[in-house]
Design a protein around this motif. Sequence first.
Motif, PDB file in Angstrom:
ATOM      1  N   GLN A 294       0.876  -1.267  -0.076  1.00  0.00           N
ATOM      2  CA  GLN A 294       0.026   0.000   0.180  1.00  0.00           C
ATOM      3  C   GLN A 294       0.897   1.158  -0.086  1.00  0.00           C
ATOM      4  O   GLN A 294       0.550   2.199  -0.616  1.00  0.00           O
ATOM      5  N   LEU A 295       2.084   1.285   0.638  1.00  0.00           N
ATOM      6  CA  LEU A 295       2.885   2.348   0.682  1.00  0.00           C
ATOM      7  C   LEU A 295       3.640   2.492  -0.651  1.00  0.00           C
ATOM      8  O   LEU A 295       3.825   3.767  -1.058  1.00  0.00           O
ATOM      9  N   GLN A 296       3.669   1.600  -1.379  1.00  0.00           N
ATOM     10  CA  GLN A 296       4.013   1.535  -2.786  1.00  0.00           C
ATOM     11  C   GLN A 296       3.033   1.935  -3.703  1.00  0.00           C
ATOM     12  O   GLN A 296       3.394   2.869  -4.723  1.00  0.00           O
ATOM     13  N   TRP A 297       1.832   1.628  -3.313  1.00  0.00           N
ATOM     14  CA  TRP A 297       0.686   2.119  -4.264  1.00  0.00           C
ATOM     15  C   TRP A 297       0.481   3.563  -4.145  1.00  0.00           C
ATOM     16  O   TRP A 297       0.162   4.110  -5.139  1.00  0.00           O
TER      17      TRP A 297
ATOM     18  N   GLY B 290       0.671   6.080 -12.608  1.00  0.00           N
ATOM     19  CA  GLY B 290       1.440   5.159 -13.298  1.00  0.00           C
ATOM     20  C   GLY B 290       3.050   5.174 -13.201  1.00  0.00           C
ATOM     21  O   GLY B 290       3.578   4.312 -13.616  1.00  0.00           O
ATOM     22  N   PHE B 291       3.469   6.083 -12.710  1.00  0.00           N
ATOM     23  CA  PHE B 291       4.964   6.498 -12.544  1.00  0.00           C
ATOM     24  C   PHE B 291       5.663   5.688 -11.602  1.00  0.00           C
ATOM     25  O   PHE B 291       4.831   5.388 -10.653  1.00  0.00           O
ATOM     26  N   LYS B 292       6.594   4.962 -11.871  1.00  0.00           N
ATOM     27  CA  LYS B 292       7.242   4.154 -10.840  1.00  0.00           C
ATOM     28  C   LYS B 292       7.766   4.983  -9.742  1.00  0.00           C
ATOM     29  O   LYS B 292       8.384   5.885 -10.158  1.00  0.00           O
ATOM     30  N   LYS B 293       7.726   4.402  -8.771  1.00  0.00           N
ATOM     31  CA  LYS B 293       8.255   5.319  -7.438  1.00  0.00           C
ATOM     32  C   LYS B 293       9.959   5.192  -7.574  1.00  0.00           C
ATOM     33  O   LYS B 293      10.212   4.295  -7.662  1.00  0.00           O
TER      34      LYS B 293
END
Length: 210
Positions: free
Chosen positions: A7-10, A195-198
């Motif tokens: 969820q933190l990555q989301w 949609g960007f990669k973290k």
Amino acid sequence: MSNTIKQLQWRYATKKFDSNKTLPENKLNILKQAFNLTATSYGLQTIKMLVIKDRVLRSKLVEHSYNQKQVLDASHLLVICIQENILNIDVNQYYDNIKDIRETPETILKPYREGLIDMMAKMSIEERQKWSTNQAYIALGNLMTVCAIEAIDACPMEGFMPSKYDEILGLKQQQLKTVLLLPVGYRAEDDMFSGFKKVRKPIEQAVIEL
């Protein structure tokens, strides 16, 4: 991978909200309770949170937020404020609350009560405000994490004119000052930032183990 990390990555700082989607009352209650349960120094809670749903009111705030539309398009705008000052009554009410809830004898509380009053007396109003502002940032971080876990989109914001917010929201009369904003709701499907990669440093560069 734990669900919390997923969820933190989301989560991301949502740039465009779906203005047609509204947070249900149960989600709002979770955020209210999370704010109230935030850790603060000494547990004194010299911060407050406004929950603003009224879009007419929020439309007046957009121009004082450097035209960031998240303020208006989000489901709700959370405004984190600090007290203009910390008075003896605040300290006394806090320890009276401890006495009532925990039934702690005054003989135990008295030195802590007096010590905190003395500490605040040695601080200027500016220092007390800075102290409270630090607590506001703790609350913001806590709210952002809870939002991620609850799949609520959010956008932490420092870019706004606090004095204008204070004026429009009538905070001067309540001896409060705006310090941080957190629009919350649901991301728009066409927000390209979703949609960007973290981008983060490798964990070994961010965390030092001794």
